[in-house]
Design an enzyme around this catalytic site. Structure first.
Site, PDB file in Angstrom:
ATOM      1  N   HIS A 123       0.852  -1.179   0.000  1.00  0.00           N
ATOM      2  CA  HIS A 123       0.000   0.000   0.000  1.00  0.00           C
ATOM      3  C   HIS A 123       0.894   1.237   0.000  1.00  0.00           C
ATOM      4  O   HIS A 123       2.019   1.203   0.491  1.00  0.00           O
ATOM      5  CB  HIS A 123      -0.872  -0.035   1.256  1.00  0.00           C
ATOM      6  CG  HIS A 123      -1.949   0.980   1.320  1.00  0.00           C
ATOM      7  ND1 HIS A 123      -1.719   2.291   1.688  1.00  0.00           N
ATOM      8  CD2 HIS A 123      -3.293   0.890   1.096  1.00  0.00           C
ATOM      9  CE1 HIS A 123      -2.860   2.955   1.692  1.00  0.00           C
ATOM     10  NE2 HIS A 123      -3.834   2.133   1.330  1.00  0.00           N
ATOM     11  N   ASP A 200       2.874  -4.152   8.098  1.00  0.00           N
ATOM     12  CA  ASP A 200       1.604  -3.467   7.879  1.00  0.00           C
ATOM     13  C   ASP A 200       0.503  -4.513   8.036  1.00  0.00           C
ATOM     14  O   ASP A 200       0.293  -5.347   7.157  1.00  0.00           O
ATOM     15  CB  ASP A 200       1.597  -2.847   6.476  1.00  0.00           C
ATOM     16  CG  ASP A 200       0.228  -2.314   6.063  1.00  0.00           C
ATOM     17  OD1 ASP A 200      -0.734  -2.420   6.848  1.00  0.00           O
ATOM     18  OD2 ASP A 200       0.124  -1.800   4.932  1.00  0.00           O
ATOM     19  N   LYS A 226     -10.930  -0.673  10.093  1.00  0.00           N
ATOM     20  CA  LYS A 226     -11.060  -1.860   9.251  1.00  0.00           C
ATOM     21  C   LYS A 226     -11.472  -3.096  10.049  1.00  0.00           C
ATOM     22  O   LYS A 226     -11.684  -4.160   9.475  1.00  0.00           O
ATOM     23  CB  LYS A 226      -9.742  -2.129   8.518  1.00  0.00           C
ATOM     24  CG  LYS A 226      -9.356  -1.041   7.522  1.00  0.00           C
ATOM     25  CD  LYS A 226      -8.054  -1.371   6.806  1.00  0.00           C
ATOM     26  CE  LYS A 226      -7.535  -0.196   5.989  1.00  0.00           C
ATOM     27  NZ  LYS A 226      -8.377   0.114   4.822  1.00  0.00           N
ATOM     28  N   CYS A 366      -4.683   2.444  -3.831  1.00  0.00           N
ATOM     29  CA  CYS A 366      -3.455   2.951  -3.193  1.00  0.00           C
ATOM     30  C   CYS A 366      -2.290   1.980  -3.378  1.00  0.00           C
ATOM     31  O   CYS A 366      -1.470   1.791  -2.479  1.00  0.00           O
ATOM     32  CB  CYS A 366      -3.675   3.230  -1.704  1.00  0.00           C
ATOM     33  SG  CYS A 366      -4.832   4.577  -1.388  1.00  0.00           S
TER      34      CYS A 366
END
Length: 412
Positions: A123, A200, A226, A366
């Site tokens: 990302h 991440d 999320k 992204c």
């Protein structure tokens, strides 16, 4: 599990609505998740009964808010199996967490000529901070290549992580390919070269059991929104030994121990990194979201999502001119499916599906370097969560076929 998901769905009031004269089917969960009533109520209760600034007052509301905020930190610690609550920092989200690291950790460990390793599937929030660090420190940014089906190429991993590598930063789960990366194996390799492992976890923590100690990640970042929590709250986990070594990147109230005219000192962990008034309600809402997830069980959630993907994959593969990006073997992927249909622009496809009540995302997600790697400018992405059902999957396929028919043949 299907009957269970129908039950879970009732806990999310936003899903009980009609969009464009069709019942809403929400399949944009990789962008953000919806919130159960329990989380909405926790936020409402906090503002109605406990709203005050934390760590700064001795009155009842301040102490109550502080207790709830720090209890939330402990809830996060337990959820990811961190060693201690001091290793859990509250941030605005994954992007903020990774930027903090690139600025603070980067300044501490990167010297001219050093190397930082990421991959083509990252990302933008796990690319740009490292790009800027490499420019600032005259370091080199290396990219791990991918296999034909979208996995990290482990031979490339071994080639790119060298004695010059100081930081390896990888996504745990790709937000486009859905692939689940072997973080523990890569962390072991990074540590064998005396490099640090940054992860991440934005697409992993909401959907699967994550144990930061078992992964041996030095740092692990994720976002609350999320995983059924509010927006504007995230987490940066870091091993104590490194959090003590690096400096904060934001300064002001709350994070200080002593302030003089020329010098200041910082509070102990974790507060030295949390300048200013934090997102108190966000932390409380995140803790409630974790409680909800734990009631269901992360293994059950992962199993449910893989059931949906396993149900969908063969049906999608039968659609002519449809290309799926990432592994076709459903045991190797999370609940994310990115695809294109030849001759139909992804934005047109997503817009038409919205008219059928099906919310999917179109764009580069992204991940422009990944799009370039795949020789695409954009894809359509359907992403699933615990409240999605096999009926949602059926509606998705029906809307997809109807949209394809429309663009090929128009209205009868």
């Amino acid at each position: 599990m299907t009957l269970q998901s129908e039950k879970w769905k009732k806990d999310f009031p936003i899903l009980n609505q009609v969009v464009n004269d069709e019942p809403l089917v929400y399949l944009d969960n990789a962008a953000t998740s919806q919130k159960p009533t329990a989380v909405l109520n926790a936020l409402d209760t906090y503002y109605r009964t406990s709203n005050a600034n934390v760590h700064r007052g001795v009155h009842t509301l301040a102490e109550r808010a502080t207790r709830q905020y720090e209890d939330a930190r402990e809830t996060v610690r337990r959820f990811i199996n961190a060693k201690e609550a001091a290793e859990v920092l509250f941030t605005r989200g994954t992007t903020t967490s990774l930027n903090w690291l690139a600025q603070s950790l980067g300044e501490a460990v990167i010297q001219p000529g050093d190397e930082i390793v990421i991959s083509y599937m990252e990302h933008h929030s796990n690319i740009i901070p490292w790009q800027q660090l490499a420019k600032r420190k005259q370091a080199k940014l290396n990219y791990i290549e991918l296999t034909e089906d979208g996995h990290l190429d482990m031979e490339s991993v071994r080639q790119k992580i060298t004695d010059k590598t100081k930081i390896v930063s990888l996504t745990h789960v790709s937000n486009v390919l859905g692939v689940i990366n072997p973080i523990k194996e890569i962390a072991d390799l990074a540590h064998s070269k005396n490099a640090l492992m940054v992860v991440d976890g934005a697409q992993a923590v909401p959907h699967m059991t994550v144990d930061v100690k078992a992964l041996d990640a030095d740092f692990y970042a994720f976002s609350g929104h999320k995983m059924l929590g509010p927006t504007g709250i995230g987490v940066l986990y870091g091993k104590r030994e490194w959090l003590e070594k690096i400096e904060p990147v934001e300064f002001g109230g709350e994070m200080i121990d002593f302030v003089g005219l020329r010098e200041s000192t910082w509070k102990e962990l974790p507060w030295k990194f949390e300048a200013g008034t934090p997102n108190i309600s966000g932390a409380i809402g995140l803790a409630e979201a974790i409680n909800y997830l734990e009631t269901i069980g992360m293994d059950a959630i992962m199993s449910h999502e893989q059931e949906i993907v396993s149900y969908l994959m063969p049906r999608l593969l039968e659609i002519e001119d449809l290309t799926i990006y990432g592994p076709k073997d459903t045991k190797d992927r999370a609940g994310v499916i990115a695809f294109n249909i030849e001759g139909i622009h992804p934005h047109d496809l997503a817009t038409a599906m919205d008219m059928e009540g099906v919310a999917v995302r179109a764009g580069h997600h992204c991940t422009q370097p990944l799009m370039n790697y795949l020789s695409q400018t954009a894809t359509v992405r359907a992403s699933f969560y615990l409240y999605n059902t096999l009926s949602d999957a059926d509606k998705f396929v029906e809307a997809l076929l109807a949209t394809k028919e429309f663009f090929l043949y128009g209205l009868d």
